[in-house]
Design a protein around this motif. Structure first.
Motif, PDB file in Angstrom:
ATOM      1  N   ARG A  49       0.804  -1.224   0.000  1.00 56.76           N
ATOM      2  CA  ARG A  49       0.000   0.000   0.000  1.00 56.76           C
ATOM      3  C   ARG A  49       0.835   1.271   0.000  1.00 56.76           C
ATOM      4  NH1 ARG A  49      -5.021   1.532   2.445  1.00 56.76           N
ATOM      5  NH2 ARG A  49      -5.219   3.226   0.991  1.00 56.76           N
ATOM      6  N   PHE A  50       1.948   1.263   0.808  1.00 56.15           N
ATOM      7  CA  PHE A  50       2.676   2.512   1.037  1.00 56.15           C
ATOM      8  C   PHE A  50       4.144   2.468   0.629  1.00 56.15           C
ATOM      9  CE2 PHE A  50      -0.676   2.229   4.345  1.00 56.15           C
ATOM     10  CZ  PHE A  50      -1.495   3.235   3.864  1.00 56.15           C
ATOM     11  N   GLY A  51       4.595   1.373   0.047  1.00 56.07           N
ATOM     12  CA  GLY A  51       6.000   1.264  -0.363  1.00 56.07           C
ATOM     13  C   GLY A  51       6.913   0.902   0.795  1.00 56.07           C
ATOM     14  N   GLU A  52       8.179   1.242   0.629  1.00 59.17           N
ATOM     15  CA  GLU A  52       9.171   0.908   1.662  1.00 59.17           C
ATOM     16  C   GLU A  52       8.792   1.571   2.983  1.00 59.17           C
ATOM     17  OE1 GLU A  52      11.950  -1.259   3.218  1.00 59.17           O
ATOM     18  OE2 GLU A  52      11.348  -1.399   1.120  1.00 59.17           O
ATOM     19  N   LEU A  53       8.962   0.824   4.071  1.00 57.12           N
ATOM     20  CA  LEU A  53       8.553   1.304   5.399  1.00 57.12           C
ATOM     21  C   LEU A  53       9.750   1.812   6.185  1.00 57.12           C
ATOM     22  CD1 LEU A  53       6.232  -1.692   6.328  1.00 57.12           C
ATOM     23  CD2 LEU A  53       5.564   0.495   5.314  1.00 57.12           C
ATOM     24  N   PRO A  54       9.548   2.855   6.979  1.00 59.52           N
ATOM     25  CA  PRO A  54      10.635   3.332   7.843  1.00 59.52           C
ATOM     26  C   PRO A  54      10.986   2.266   8.893  1.00 59.52           C
ATOM     27  CG  PRO A  54       8.733   4.832   7.917  1.00 59.52           C
ATOM     28  CD  PRO A  54       8.340   3.648   7.108  1.00 59.52           C
TER      29      PRO A  54
END
Length: 151
Positions: free
Chosen positions: A110-115
């Motif tokens: 949904r949001f791409g690479e995660l922190p």
């Protein structure tokens, strides 16, 4: 002490024998005599003594003991209880890891690479939080909306 009957009569002496000689060539035989004897003790002492005995063995003795008991079906209620607890805990941990992995996949899709902070938070979370976040993924506009994190 390699005699099971003697170990049962004098469990503390058998433990001392294991601690003293467990890493030697008779380590597996000593443990094989001591471990059945301590099953008859109260649960706390049996667990403590069992841990001491197994910790006293060197790798060779530990492998030899494992081969002696391979396929062994536990007889005592004490051992059965702890094996069942271990299985239950493993299943719970496996389910929790599955929930975490599924949520991470959904969030990345949904949001791409995660922190790193978000990944760490998810990896430390318990089931209730994971469930809540998984529901939010469906309607959230941002990662912060899902995890209640400041953007």
């Amino acid at each position: 002490m390699t005699d099971t009957a003697e170990a049962a009569r004098r469990p503390e002496r058998a433990i001392l024998s294991a601690l003293t000689h467990g890493a030697g060539e008779q380590g597996a035989n000593i443990a094989a005599a001591v471990l059945p004897a301590i099953r008859e003790l109260d649960e706390d002492r049996a667990r403590f003594y069992g841990d001491l005995v197994l910790n006293s063995l060197d790798d060779t003795a530990r492998r030899a003991l494992e081969s002696m008991v391979k396929g062994y079906e536990y007889q005592s209620d004490f051992a059965k209880k702890h094996v069942a607890q271990g299985r239950d805990q493993g299943r719970r941990e496996g389910r929790l890891e599955g929930e975490r992995a599924a949520l991470l996949r959904q969030l990345r899709a949904r949001f791409g690479e995660l922190p790193d902070a978000a990944v760490a938070r998810i990896e430390a979370a318990e089931s209730a939080a994971l469930e809540q976040w998984a529901e939010r993924v469906l309607s959230a506009n941002s990662l912060a909306d899902v995890l209640d994190m400041p953007s």
